[in-house]
Design an enzyme around this catalytic site. Structure first.
Site, mmCIF file in Angstrom:
data_model
loop_
_atom_site.group_PDB
_atom_site.id
_atom_site.type_symbol
_atom_site.label_atom_id
_atom_site.label_comp_id
_atom_site.label_asym_id
_atom_site.label_seq_id
_atom_site.Cartn_x
_atom_site.Cartn_y
_atom_site.Cartn_z
ATOM 1 C CG ASP A 47 34.259 11.015 34.109
ATOM 2 O OD1 ASP A 47 33.252 11.738 33.920
ATOM 3 O OD2 ASP A 47 34.831 10.374 33.215
ATOM 4 C CG HIS A 250 41.795 28.345 59.917
ATOM 5 N ND1 HIS A 250 40.758 29.148 59.506
ATOM 6 C CD2 HIS A 250 41.464 27.947 61.165
ATOM 7 C CE1 HIS A 250 39.853 29.235 60.469
ATOM 8 N NE2 HIS A 250 40.257 28.509 61.491
ATOM 9 C CG ASP A 267 41.945 22.174 65.712
ATOM 10 O OD1 ASP A 267 41.079 21.294 65.870
ATOM 11 O OD2 ASP A 267 41.687 23.390 65.727
ATOM 12 C CG ASP A 278 36.896 21.339 67.107
ATOM 13 O OD1 ASP A 278 38.102 21.193 66.848
ATOM 14 O OD2 ASP A 278 36.307 22.440 67.040
ATOM 15 C CG HIS A 357 41.246 31.695 68.399
ATOM 16 N ND1 HIS A 357 40.687 30.995 69.446
ATOM 17 C CD2 HIS A 357 42.542 31.292 68.329
ATOM 18 C CE1 HIS A 357 41.601 30.191 69.960
ATOM 19 N NE2 HIS A 357 42.738 30.359 69.313
ATOM 20 C CG HIS A 361 33.255 26.498 67.720
ATOM 21 N ND1 HIS A 361 32.845 25.210 67.457
ATOM 22 C CD2 HIS A 361 34.610 26.443 67.714
ATOM 23 C CE1 HIS A 361 33.901 24.432 67.274
ATOM 24 N NE2 HIS A 361 34.991 25.152 67.444
ATOM 25 C CG HIS A 368 33.089 26.569 63.375
ATOM 26 N ND1 HIS A 368 33.831 27.547 62.783
ATOM 27 C CD2 HIS A 368 33.953 25.896 64.183
ATOM 28 C CE1 HIS A 368 35.090 27.473 63.211
ATOM 29 N NE2 HIS A 368 35.179 26.462 64.047
ATOM 30 C CD GLU A 391 38.226 26.360 69.440
ATOM 31 O OE1 GLU A 391 39.203 26.358 68.693
ATOM 32 O OE2 GLU A 391 37.087 26.020 69.089
ATOM 33 C CE1 TYR A 395 47.302 29.271 68.447
ATOM 34 C CE2 TYR A 395 46.071 31.174 69.264
ATOM 35 C CZ TYR A 395 46.137 29.820 68.974
ATOM 36 O OH TYR A 395 45.039 29.021 69.200
ATOM 37 N NE ARG A 412 43.233 25.667 68.214
ATOM 38 C CZ ARG A 412 43.974 25.995 67.162
ATOM 39 N NH1 ARG A 412 44.681 27.116 67.172
ATOM 40 N NH2 ARG A 412 44.033 25.216 66.094
ATOM 41 C CD GLU A 414 38.843 22.823 69.533
ATOM 42 O OE1 GLU A 414 39.766 22.537 68.744
ATOM 43 O OE2 GLU A 414 37.771 23.334 69.172
HETATM 44 N N1 GLY Z 1 38.920 23.022 64.260
HETATM 45 C C1 GLY Z 1 38.214 24.220 64.114
HETATM 46 C C2 GLY Z 1 38.020 24.879 65.408
HETATM 47 O O1 GLY Z 1 38.620 24.482 66.376
HETATM 48 O O2 GLY Z 1 37.226 25.742 65.532
HETATM 49 MN MN MN Z 2 36.925 24.325 67.668
HETATM 50 MN MN MN Z 3 39.521 22.613 66.612
#
Ligand code: GLY
Ligand code: MN
Ligand code: MN
Length: 445
Positions: A47, A250, A267, A278, A357, A361, A368, A391, A395, A412, A414
């Site tokens: 529900d 993540h 992040d 972001d 990574h 993006h 994304h 970004e 690590y 990181r 970004e």
């Molecule tokens: N927060 C997802 C990325 O930075 O791509």
């Molecule tokens: Mn990002």
């Molecule tokens: Mn991000």
């Protein structure tokens, strides 16, 4: 903590939605039609549903905010090219779930040419698509495919009466996504606002953090700021990673306690009017970078700043990424984490132990965001109106072959960057990233 308010930017106007539909129809072959369903509600537990979030493509073309609607575009149709099917008015139900716009009001409020209640859909849909040669829809969307099947079935059954079913089904995703890749002035205003809210949230987190706080308590500070400024939600699951949790790309458990002497990586981005911010920042839980933390941080920062400054028309994301990889790999050699020749370490990709990574993006209605990363088989060149993230990160695993002082450090940084005619605009400049500026902001008053 008192938070001020920000002036809200104007919503996307009906003219712009009309213009978007016109541009899409102009890009399709003659005698085609577009069939695009809205998102539906998804059950979370008995529900109770997840908060509704409109499908980004559907929103982009009409802005209609309810679930279970359907947009039909029929280029050249004299009685109107944009037709919306929407949930029926139902006062008994609306008392529980809120007012529905209804077909009558939808034409005026959303600028479509005609609107019908969903209860009329089955009897009208086949007739509206009769004679259209190709039907553009999100291929793979079960509801869209089921509707197309049903329409074809009905029209084929009436072939002897002269009905003509669509002969080809084609994907609508690519044409819409090409359009979405270039943001209008109105979209950029909304993205600036999403970025501004996101930046305030990061500043709040920097001011709030202290040893002993749980990661989720910092998440609460962040998301308080989002909601305070009218964001509908986080644009994606907020990441708050203290210490070595920063190395889990993540990490969303956000359950650990923040320790004195550790860094914390956040992040997090707000979604405003469905546009995403972001941002990632990494800062010391106790307000002061240690020498080891600072040495890693300055490498990431220099790579990030150089990449941001390189954003302009004609550059490719691959070029930005290669520049970042070069700067980070040089830094890894300086730190003693890699050995030997810079070009050799780039070529054998040993930097990937510490940076696996990509650098960028697209950003927009989706965090994304959509839009091809290649064009005509070649890496796509940046153009004014595109928005991307920069970004880079490092690590450093908690492994025995790593010098103890560097183990488990994750950094990181970004930012969100719009490509402009003269270069670029950093949308997220309101949150500091230089060591001195972060430490100054974090000094407790
Ligand atoms: N927060 C997802 C990325 O930075 O791509
Ligand atoms: Mn990002
Ligand atoms: Mn991000």
């Amino acid at each position: 903590m008192a938070s001020d308010t920000l002036p809200r930017p104007p919503a996307i106007g009906l003219d712009e939605y009309r213009w978007r539909r016109r541009a899409l129809m102009d890009a399709l072959p003659a005698s085609s039609a577009v069939l695009l369903p809205a998102a539906t509600l998804v059950t979370r537990s008995n529900d109770s549903e997840y908060p509704f979030r409109q499908d980004s493509d559907f929103h982009y073309l009409c802005g209609f905010p309810e679930p279970d609607a359907l947009l039909l575009l029929l280029p050249g149709r004299e009685d109107g090219e944009a037709i919306l099917f929407c949930p029926d008015k139902d006062p008994a139900l609306e008392a529980w779930t809120g007012i529905r716009v209804g077909a009558e009001a939808a034409v005026e409020r959303f600028g479509v040419d005609q609107a019908f209640a969903n209860s009329e859909r089955d009897e009208r849909l086949a007739g509206l698509l009769d004679g259209r040669h190709s039907l553009y829809l999100p291929l793979g969307d079960e509801r869209a495919m089921a509707l197309a099947d049903e329409v074809r079935h009905q029209l084929l059954a009436r072939a002897r009466q002269g009905a003509r079913a669509p002969q080809a089904l084609a994907d609508i995703a690519v044409p819409i996504h090409e359009q979405r890749l270039i943001k209008s002035d109105g979209e950029l205003e909304l993205m600036r606002h999403a970025a501004r809210i996101s930046a305030r949230a990061h500043v709040r987190a920097m001011r709030s953090v202290r040893p002993g706080l749980a990661e989720y308590q910092l998440q609460a500070e962040i998301e308080h700021e989002f909601l305070w400024h009218g964001a509908s939600a986080p644009a994606y699951s907020t990441i708050v990673g203290g210490g070595a949790n920063a190395c889990v790309l993540h990490y969303i458990e956000n359950a650990a306690t923040l320790a004195d002497g550790d860094l914390v990586l956040i992040d997090a981005g707000a979604e405003f009017a469905l546009y995403a911010g972001d941002i990632t920042r990494t800062f010391p839980v106790n307000g002061h970078f240690s020498d080891a933390q600072r040495s890693v941080y300055e490498i990431v920062l220099a790579a990030q700043v150089r990449a941001v400054e390189s954003v302009r028309s004609g550059v490719t994301l691959g070029e930005l990424h290669r520049g970042v990889v070069r700067d980070l790999t040089r830094g890894l050699i300086e730190l003693g984490l890699l050995e030997g020749d810079l070009d050799a370490r780039i070529d054998d990709e040993s930097y990937r132990r510490f940076y696996l990574h990509s650098t960028s993006h697209w950003l927009g209605l989706d965090v994304h965001d959509v839009g091809g990363y290649r064009r005509d088989g070649e890496p796509r060149q940046l153009e004014p109106g595109m928005v991307l993230t920069i970004e880079p990160g490092l690590y450093i695993p908690d492994d025995s072959d790593i010098p103890a002082a560097l183990r488990g450090i994750g950094v990181r940084i970004e930012d969100d960057v719009a490509v402009t005619a003269s270069g670029h605009e950093v949308l997220t400049a309101d949150v500091p990233k230089r060591v001195e500026d972060i430490e100054a902001l974090m000094v407790k008053h």
